[in-house]
Design a protein around this motif. Sequence first.
Motif: not given
Length: 756
Positions: A143-172
């Motif tokens: 249900d995309i209607e309840i997608f919290p866009a602002d919170l997701v943007k804040a989470l993406v901006d706050s990712l640490q270096k080791d978390e960003r390296s893990q993202v590369d192994r998770r396509p979704e």
Amino acid sequence: MKAMTDNPRRPTMQEMARKYSSDPEKRLNKRLGMSLPNLGEERHLNLLRQTSLKKIIIPDSAFKIPPKPVKIFKLPEFPPPMVHHHVQNYYGELIILLGKAILCVPENSTLLARYFYLRGFMNTLCSKRLDALSDFQNLYKTDIEIFPADLVKALVDSLQKDERSQVDRRPELMRLIFKVKTDNEMVLVQADDHVKKFQLPKTHMLQEDFVKCIQESGIVKDVATIHRLFEALTVGQQKQIDPEVFRVFYTFWKETEVEAQDVHLPAEVIEHLDNNECVYKLSCSIKTNQGVGKIAMTQKRLFLLTDGRPGFIEITKFRDIKEVKISFAPFLLLKIPSLKIKCSLRKEVFEANLKSACDLWNLMVREMWAGRTMADDHKDPQYMQQALTNVLLMDAVVGCLQSQKAVFAASKLAYFDRVKREVSMMVPKTTSETLKHKINPSLDLPAPQTVHVLLYTPGQLSYSEADGDGNPKLWCALSGGRVVVFDAASWSMQQNCVQVGSSQLNCMLGLDQDQVWIGSQDSIIYIIDTRSMSCNKQLTEHRHEVMDFALEESDKMSQTYSCSADGTVILWDLSTLKVKKQFQLACDWLMSIQLFNGTLWCCARDGIVELRKDGTPHRKMTLPEDLRSMPTEFSSLILFVERGQLWTSCSDSDELCLWHCKDLTKPFLRVQLQNCTGVNCMIKVKNQIWVGCSGPSPDQCRVSGKIYIVDTESHSVEKELMAHTDSVQALCSAEGRYVLSGSACQDGKIAIWKVE
């Protein structure tokens, strides 16, 4: 149709009867006028009209609707001491409970989205940013209607270096982060939907400012019409509108609207008119050869409202006019002008002494006559609506300018009369006999838009009144992610805008009568709920624009393939919306896919490839040798299963190539399409192939849209239809009874054709 246009508001005969009649039964017994025709199937409409006037008795049991079941999620006990580690343990316990709840909920349940949403927040509070993003990513499929866009943007901006390296192994998560960044970089133009208080201009306006001002005032939206109005108001002067001229024009327009609300017709007159007719223009009392009275103009006819005891004398319906002219009768040293109207149903010519208003009425009647003629010839009622708008603008221009040049200025708005005189608008007999109707999906827009995709979905007998309308529907994809929905039982607009993204839409597929999948240029598959007419799910696995769908149905299961321009083909599990298979095809711009005998046929610009179900190429066919030296490419493919044939077309070629499925080395036959400059689309209907093309117009000055109907047995062109005034871009079939065609933006219409 009146509800579908932006014509100035006038009271209909039905509203007038209700306003001035004290007998409700007498009002209801008046016969209803017909709106948009159902392609000649009038019995269904008559039944609707009759039942709509009957008193409906609803039993009390109908109101006893069982309440919807409520699902309760029990929260764990909260620890008494408000210390950090107790709170964190509480969040952790809640995450575990939500995880168990997710495993127990069916994949297609809307409850699943709520659990992902809550668990995403809990993971956020526990600083598990990647897990939180994964939960929110799942909302695209639930249900995309309840997608919290602002919170997701804040989470993406706050990712640490080791978390960003893990993202590369998770396509979704890579897809989610890419989309968040892309959305942030886009300049979002928000639609200004709030109601504005229109203010009159205070400075001179050039054409661009005038267009904006007229649209904001609510007078008319169509840009071409506003340009003609600009020419009319600036005749013989600098090409700019004086604010005082605009004030007088606007005031006259509004006063005319108010006066029309006060028109009172006696019941004896109303009985002669259709329920949906409105009086748009009323002359002063004049002398005619039918007596003294006022000439009234509706969207359908002219009639004389006689003085004294008010009576009704029909002058003519616009479609029955044979001739309109001004004649002059000598009176002393003067020549008195009179308007003469010759009707095909009467020998006697109607003559009216309209004095100084004679020239204006001549202009208006001729425009309405021309609009009616074009509407009948092209089976497009909007021509009549546009002619009516032109006439009302003429009246306002003359009332505004009040000078000798006023009628000449108003003639700038006589668009249909000019087209009728200057351009041959004759519709060929074959086209006229096959064409049933035309509709305009860009009706509420300032200018026509290209019809990119058409989809017909059949009616649903299982629908109840509470669920919504179960009639068949026509889905039309316009530019900028705009989808318009028509009721295919009456061809009236049901939904003037379902917005899915902001990019061009390339393909649509109806699924299970409850969903419509739409592939977009922005690489997203949007899923529309047909009951709520809303988009609450998205599939984001493609990396390039989505081009086509193919549905595989069997007794055991149904599954859908989708393809994107970069050669990616994905097989979807329809119950879980998860990827079952994915494979990559090496090609130049994959355009369409079709299933045939358990294999997948992929049509790209440079060739057509047959894929096995595991994604490995089996066979490939390329352009015929004589076409390889030309700047052309494959444009469409049809699999003719019964005969084991493939029919192909090219974007800049005037022929169709027929291939045997067992021999793809060269086509065994070619079908020539005369006066065709390129094929854009093809569909198979019964034993016919309908081919949508571009071709030269009769005057050779512009592009026109043609449809060729090819017989599959004789391999000959049965009919050549002059379909549109711009190239045909989309075709679809309505249960084999009708074919619908959509055109590019110079025309922007949808034509409905009878299949024989």
